[in-house]
Design an enzyme around this catalytic site. Structure first.
Site, short mmCIF file in Angstrom:
data_model
loop_
_atom_site.label_atom_id
_atom_site.label_comp_id
_atom_site.label_asym_id
_atom_site.label_seq_id
_atom_site.Cartn_x
_atom_site.Cartn_y
_atom_site.Cartn_z
N TRP A 5 0.81 -1.23 0.00
CA TRP A 5 0.00 0.00 0.00
C TRP A 5 0.84 1.28 0.00
CZ3 TRP A 5 -4.61 -0.94 3.96
CH2 TRP A 5 -5.54 -1.80 3.35
N LYS A 6 2.15 1.13 0.19
CA LYS A 6 3.02 2.31 0.23
C LYS A 6 2.47 3.31 1.25
CE LYS A 6 4.57 1.09 -4.32
NZ LYS A 6 5.13 1.45 -5.61
N HIS A 90 12.65 -2.38 -0.69
CA HIS A 90 11.87 -1.86 -1.82
C HIS A 90 12.66 -0.77 -2.54
CE1 HIS A 90 8.74 0.12 -4.13
NE2 HIS A 90 8.10 -1.03 -4.07
N GLU A 162 11.25 -6.38 -9.03
CA GLU A 162 10.52 -5.17 -9.40
C GLU A 162 11.43 -4.25 -10.21
OE1 GLU A 162 6.98 -4.53 -6.57
OE2 GLU A 162 8.69 -3.48 -5.71
N GLY A 168 4.72 2.03 -10.91
CA GLY A 168 3.89 3.23 -10.91
C GLY A 168 3.88 3.96 -12.23
N GLY A 228 1.26 -2.56 -6.19
CA GLY A 228 1.16 -1.25 -5.57
C GLY A 228 -0.21 -0.63 -5.84
P1 13P Z 1 2.77 -0.37 -8.85
O1 13P Z 1 1.95 -1.66 -8.89
O2 13P Z 1 2.00 0.81 -8.42
O3 13P Z 1 3.54 -0.18 -10.13
O4 13P Z 1 3.87 -0.59 -7.69
C1 13P Z 1 4.64 -1.73 -7.70
C2 13P Z 1 5.41 -1.79 -6.43
O5 13P Z 1 6.32 -1.03 -6.21
C3 13P Z 1 5.00 -2.80 -5.44
O6 13P Z 1 5.92 -2.89 -4.40
#
Ligand code: 13P
Length: 243
Positions: A5-6, A90, A162, A168, A228
């Site tokens: 969820w950041k 991350h 990743e 994002g 994310g």
């Molecule tokens: P997004 O799915 O928003 O591209 O983010 C990926 C992410 O960094 C998951 O840790």
């Protein structure tokens, strides 16, 4: 299938997410589901997930058990409130908060010592991919950040590949690109840890959405996703879990 969820949602929004989300994934027996929420939302997430198959994790930890480290959270603290997981390394922590392969290793060992399982993130930047350095970056990140684990510690981690340029941005790695990187990671794991590499789970992360999850998951090398943006909405994350 793990949600990152950041820095999004409040405790009230966390509870609302689970109220909507849990009925949507009922019977989704094929996937293990984890939600990694901001520290302040963890009690609400753990309370809401209780009695369900969904597990909860933090997004970072400090390696000391306790001490004069203002603003930090330790592994035993996460474990004490009922977390099962923690994300380590991350790319946003590496880019914006000075995380290195060496601190990734320290955090990973501390998390496992506290009884947590780790989602350990690796992946190359755009300039590195364009310069043909993807494999070299994975070698370096694995060598310094993962190979220093004991075999017992290694059995407690999941690796998330990743590529930073796919996070994002809406720009997903093709399933073939992701699978190729996963193969490199599994090869490194086999070299360092032997047969344990066969059961290592490697997640792909970077713009995973309901409409691309099936093609990514069709790759044998891709064992799951770290999601994310698309994990913030219950309908969208449930589609990914139920793909
Ligand atoms: P997004 O799915 O928003 O591209 O983010 C990926 C992410 O960094 C998951 O840790």
């Amino acid at each position: 299938m793990a949600a990152n969820w950041k820095m999004f949602k409040t405790p009230t929004e966390t509870t609302a997410f689970f109220t909507a989300f849990l009925p949507m994934i009922e019977g989704a027996a094929k996937a293990d589901v984890a939600i990694c929420a901001p520290f302040i939302n963890l009690p609400a997430a753990i309370a809401a997930a209780s009695g369900s198959a969904v597990t909860v994790g933090g997004q970072n930890l400090y390696w000391a058990k306790d001490g004069a480290f203002t603003g930090e959270i330790s592994g035993p603290m996460l474990k004490a409130i009922g977390c099962e997981w923690v994300i380590v390394g991350h790319s946003e922590r590496r880019q914006f908060f000075g995380e290195t392969d060496e601190t990734v290793l320290r955090r990973t060992k501390a998390a496992i010592e506290a009884g947590l399982k780790v989602i350990l993130c690796v992946g190359e930047m755009l300039a590195e991919r364009e310069a043909g350095q993807t494999e070299a970056v994975l070698h370096k990140q694995f060598g310094a950040g993962v190979a220093g684990l004991t075999p017992e510690e290694f059995s407690q981690i999941v690796i998330a590949y990743e590529p930073v340029w796919a996070i994002g941005t809406g720009r997903t790695a093709t399933p073939e690109m992701a699978a190729a990187a996963h193969k490199v990671i599994r090869g490194l794991a086999a070299h360092a840890f032997g047969d344990a590499a066969n059961t290592l789970r490697i997640l792909y992360g970077g713009s995973v959405k309901p409409d691309n999850v099936a093609s990514l998951m069709a790759e044998e090398e891709i064992d799951g996703a770290l999601v994310g943006g698309a994990s913030l909405d219950p309908a969208s994350f449930s589609k990914i879990v139920n793909f």
